[in-house]
Design a protein around this motif. Structure first.
Motif, mmCIF file in Angstrom:
data_model
loop_
_atom_site.group_PDB
_atom_site.id
_atom_site.type_symbol
_atom_site.label_atom_id
_atom_site.label_comp_id
_atom_site.label_asym_id
_atom_site.label_seq_id
_atom_site.Cartn_x
_atom_site.Cartn_y
_atom_site.Cartn_z
ATOM 1 N N ALA A 15 44.829 45.878 47.539
ATOM 2 C CA ALA A 15 44.451 47.285 47.357
ATOM 3 C C ALA A 15 44.467 47.613 45.869
ATOM 4 N N GLY A 16 43.814 46.724 45.096
ATOM 5 C CA GLY A 16 43.703 46.952 43.656
ATOM 6 C C GLY A 16 42.448 47.747 43.351
ATOM 7 N N ALA A 17 41.797 47.405 42.213
ATOM 8 C CA ALA A 17 40.618 48.154 41.779
ATOM 9 C C ALA A 17 39.567 48.233 42.890
ATOM 10 N N VAL A 18 39.278 47.111 43.543
ATOM 11 C CA VAL A 18 38.237 47.089 44.577
ATOM 12 C C VAL A 18 38.821 47.443 45.947
ATOM 13 N N GLY A 19 39.941 46.802 46.302
ATOM 14 C CA GLY A 19 40.502 46.983 47.643
ATOM 15 C C GLY A 19 40.835 48.434 47.958
ATOM 16 N N SER A 20 41.392 49.156 46.978
ATOM 17 C CA SER A 20 41.772 50.555 47.250
ATOM 18 C C SER A 20 40.520 51.386 47.543
ATOM 19 N N PRO A 54 51.273 52.007 41.883
ATOM 20 C CA PRO A 54 50.281 53.089 41.881
ATOM 21 C C PRO A 54 48.917 52.561 42.327
ATOM 22 N N ARG A 55 48.163 53.402 43.049
ATOM 23 C CA ARG A 55 46.853 52.983 43.588
ATOM 24 C C ARG A 55 45.759 53.879 43.022
ATOM 25 N N ASP A 56 44.535 53.334 42.910
ATOM 26 C CA ASP A 56 43.404 54.132 42.416
ATOM 27 C C ASP A 56 42.972 55.175 43.442
ATOM 28 N N GLU A 80 39.178 39.864 51.965
ATOM 29 C CA GLU A 80 40.110 39.347 50.957
ATOM 30 C C GLU A 80 39.727 39.888 49.588
ATOM 31 N N LEU A 81 40.587 40.752 49.037
ATOM 32 C CA LEU A 81 40.369 41.307 47.697
ATOM 33 C C LEU A 81 41.634 41.194 46.860
ATOM 34 N N MET A 82 42.305 40.041 47.032
ATOM 35 C CA MET A 82 43.518 39.774 46.246
ATOM 36 C C MET A 82 43.154 39.151 44.906
ATOM 37 N N THR A 104 34.785 38.316 51.201
ATOM 38 C CA THR A 104 35.556 38.144 49.973
ATOM 39 C C THR A 104 34.684 38.437 48.752
ATOM 40 N N ALA A 105 35.347 38.860 47.670
ATOM 41 C CA ALA A 105 34.637 39.070 46.395
ATOM 42 C C ALA A 105 35.155 38.069 45.363
ATOM 43 N N ASN A 106 35.833 37.034 45.871
ATOM 44 C CA ASN A 106 36.625 36.158 45.011
ATOM 45 C C ASN A 106 35.797 34.996 44.461
HETATM 46 P P1 NAP Z 1 43.327 43.731 41.398
HETATM 47 O O1 NAP Z 1 43.056 45.103 40.903
HETATM 48 O O2 NAP Z 1 44.165 42.816 40.578
HETATM 49 O O3 NAP Z 1 43.993 43.869 42.857
HETATM 50 C C1 NAP Z 1 44.540 42.786 43.549
HETATM 51 C C2 NAP Z 1 45.249 43.334 44.784
HETATM 52 O O4 NAP Z 1 45.719 42.245 45.557
HETATM 53 C C3 NAP Z 1 46.452 44.219 44.470
HETATM 54 O O5 NAP Z 1 46.505 45.298 45.347
HETATM 55 C C4 NAP Z 1 47.644 43.287 44.716
HETATM 56 O O6 NAP Z 1 48.803 43.941 45.189
HETATM 57 C C5 NAP Z 1 47.096 42.413 45.822
HETATM 58 N N1 NAP Z 1 47.707 41.080 45.812
HETATM 59 C C6 NAP Z 1 47.604 40.128 44.856
HETATM 60 N N2 NAP Z 1 48.310 39.039 45.214
HETATM 61 C C7 NAP Z 1 48.875 39.320 46.406
HETATM 62 C C8 NAP Z 1 49.724 38.609 47.278
HETATM 63 N N3 NAP Z 1 50.147 37.379 46.967
HETATM 64 N N4 NAP Z 1 50.109 39.196 48.444
HETATM 65 C C9 NAP Z 1 49.703 40.447 48.754
HETATM 66 N N5 NAP Z 1 48.871 41.173 47.950
HETATM 67 C C10 NAP Z 1 48.483 40.620 46.798
HETATM 68 O O7 NAP Z 1 41.979 42.951 41.698
HETATM 69 P P2 NAP Z 1 40.496 43.573 41.843
HETATM 70 O O8 NAP Z 1 39.962 43.896 40.500
HETATM 71 O O9 NAP Z 1 40.491 44.608 42.882
HETATM 72 O O10 NAP Z 1 39.685 42.286 42.329
HETATM 73 C C11 NAP Z 1 39.794 41.784 43.634
HETATM 74 C C12 NAP Z 1 38.776 40.669 43.823
HETATM 75 O O11 NAP Z 1 37.469 41.202 43.632
HETATM 76 C C13 NAP Z 1 38.914 39.515 42.822
HETATM 77 O O12 NAP Z 1 38.620 38.303 43.464
HETATM 78 C C14 NAP Z 1 37.861 39.837 41.770
HETATM 79 O O13 NAP Z 1 37.375 38.685 41.106
HETATM 80 C C15 NAP Z 1 36.797 40.458 42.639
HETATM 81 N N6 NAP Z 1 35.890 41.361 41.927
HETATM 82 C C16 NAP Z 1 36.391 42.402 41.211
HETATM 83 C C17 NAP Z 1 35.542 43.268 40.556
HETATM 84 C C18 NAP Z 1 36.067 44.444 39.766
HETATM 85 O O14 NAP Z 1 35.268 45.188 39.198
HETATM 86 N N7 NAP Z 1 37.363 44.665 39.700
HETATM 87 C C19 NAP Z 1 34.142 43.055 40.629
HETATM 88 C C20 NAP Z 1 33.654 41.987 41.386
HETATM 89 C C21 NAP Z 1 34.537 41.160 42.039
HETATM 90 P P3 NAP Z 1 49.613 45.015 44.262
HETATM 91 O O15 NAP Z 1 48.667 46.147 44.067
HETATM 92 O O16 NAP Z 1 50.775 45.399 45.068
HETATM 93 O O17 NAP Z 1 49.928 44.284 43.003
#
Ligand code: NAP
Length: 440
Positions: A15-20, A54-56, A80-82, A104-106
């Protein structure tokens, strides 16, 4: 009106940038999405590391859990958005083997463990959806996999990393130096505190491997992607490119090569800063935007443009996948697997044929140009243009001129050997830069 729909259990990992944003949109637009999917999408839990982080977006506390293993059990669709390799890989394999469809977006995971995951999905007839993995919100996976399934892709030129496009674009617009723009990009949140993955081309290489695998029906290992970053690009190179009618872009190039003698096909996948003509559609991609330019035999040129990153933008692509996965889950049948039967060999970067711009500092005296031209000609590199951009004395008796040489199409192997010979020729003080020209 969702009452009669079959209910699908959706597990969200991250529930990070994308997951939230995915969770928030799924909860907010649940009814509408159910109508489109033909199934009610019940978000049954969201796995995170820290329940109190904190969450977005505001998310119901009762959905958060730190037990991703338990969440995956019994889910129909796992999102899967970890990010990262583990535990994402293990969770996805666990979900696939339990009969779930996965979204997944991974890119890092797919570029390194794609074949293992696709094989596992094939075994059970599940499908892996990953529209967000190559260029964020831009629909490019389905176009390559489905819309162009009846065509043959010749080449893909992608601006697939927003951070580097932002940096190069600012350098181009303002004449600024790399370090200054990088620092500014970090302050604005366009670049990470550790920008290595972006500026050294690792992120773009992962995306290139994914796009090339799809385009050429061949599993492309990440190690086969030739990669160069943008840290060597300076304001003078940008200015020289501009003067010659080009802009410098970090490109992911996926190309089908055909041996002129045997007609044997191979593929080249490479990431490097390249010169792109200012009249090419990719030159109009500014700021942190992404674009993927596809050249197909029958369709001709296609360009896909938009936001390559961003939480809510990327969530759009993820939710599109969730709707597709839900429809398939309801309809039943075997999921679309990866098409890798073409299994084309990977060509080393030395086999690439393209044009180049070589910038040299040479001794400013009669006969030097002839020597340089002779070395190029001996190396099978033919000159298209030569310009002496600057000249003059460093100090008395030590005059230096700057030559910018545009070449016709040449083999990369010939070009690099020739540049080495130029460097050792005694008349070249310094090889300032060698840039490929792409998009001709
Ligand atoms: P992020 O903000 O770092 O969020 C990751 C989330 O996963 C957080 O909520 C984190 O929990 C959780 N997490 C990580 N490891 C974990 C574990 N071992 N067990 C349980 N939860 C876990 O990442 P993001 O930017 O959203 O990106 C997610 C995926 O999308 C990645 O593969 C990235 O490459 C892909 N992506 C991202 C974007 C982008 O613009 N951000 C664009 C395209 C693709 P906590 O919050 O509790 O730390």
């Amino acid at each position: 009106m969702t009452a009669d729909y079959r209910r699908l259990r959706i597990a969200l990992l991250g529930a990070g940038a994308v997951g939230s944003q995915v969770a928030s949109l799924l909860l907010e637009h649940g009814d509408e999405l159910a109508d489109r999917a033909g199934a009610a999408l019940d978000l049954v839990g969201i796995a995170v590391r820290d329940l109190d982080a904190p969450r977005d977006a505001e998310l119901p506390r009762e959905l958060l859990t730190t037990d991703a293993d338990a969440l995956v059990v019994g889910a129909d669709i796992v999102i899967e958005l970890m990010g990262g390799i583990e535990p994402a890989r293990t969770h996805l394999l666990q979900a696939i083997n339990a009969g779930a469809d996965v979204v997944t977006a991974n890119k890092a995971l797919l570029a390194t463990h794609g074949p293992e995951l696709f094989e596992a999905a094939d075994q059970v007839g599940a499908e892996i959806y990953y529209e967000a993995a190559a260029a964020g919100a831009i629909p490019i996976i389905r176009p390559l996999r489905d819309s162009l399934a009846g065509d043959r892709v010749r080449r893909i030129l992608g601006i697939v990393n927003g951070t580097t496009n932002y940096i190069l674009d600012r350098m181009d617009a303002e004449g600024a130096e790399f370090d200054d723009v990088l620092a500014e990009a970090q302050a604005l949140g366009y670049a990470e505190a550790d920008p290595t993955a972006d500026i050294e081309g690792f992120d773009a290489a992962q995306k290139a491997a994914i796009l090339a695998s799809l385009a050429f029906h061949t599993a492309v290992p990440l190690e086969a992607v030739h990669r160069e970053g943008i840290t060597g690009i300076d304001a003078a190179m940008i200015e020289s490119a501009r003067h010659a009618g080009y802009v410098i872009k970090l490109l992911a190039v996926c190309e089908r090569l055909i041996d002129p003698e045997t007609q044997a096909e191979s593929i080249s996948v490479r990431v490097y800063p390249a010169l792109v003509s200012r009249s090419h559609p990719l030159a109009t991609v500014h700021g942190a935007y992404n674009a993927v330019f596809v050249e197909a035999e029958a369709a001709g040129d296609l360009m896909f443009y938009g936001a390559g990153a961003g939480g809510v933008q990327t969530a759009s692509a993820v939710l599109g996948d969730v709707v597709s996965a839900a429809r398939r889950h309801i309809a039943g049948g075997v999921g679309v697997g990866e098409s890798t039967l073409a299994d084309l060999p990977m060509a080393p970067v030395g086999h690439v044929v393209t044009r180049y711009q070589i910038t040299l500092e040479v001794d400013d005296r009669p006969g030097v140009l002839a020597t340089v031209a002779g070395i190029l000609s001996d190396g099978r590199v033919s000159i298209a243009t030569v310009e002496q951009t600057t000249g003059g004395s460093q100090d008395a008796g030590d005059a230096v001129a700057r030559l910018v040489i545009g070449t016709h199409r040449a083999l990369e192997q010939d070009l690099s050997e020739t540049v080495e010979r130029l460097g050792a020729s005694g008349v070249v003080e310094r090889v300032v830069s060698v840039l490929r020209v792409e998009g001709d």
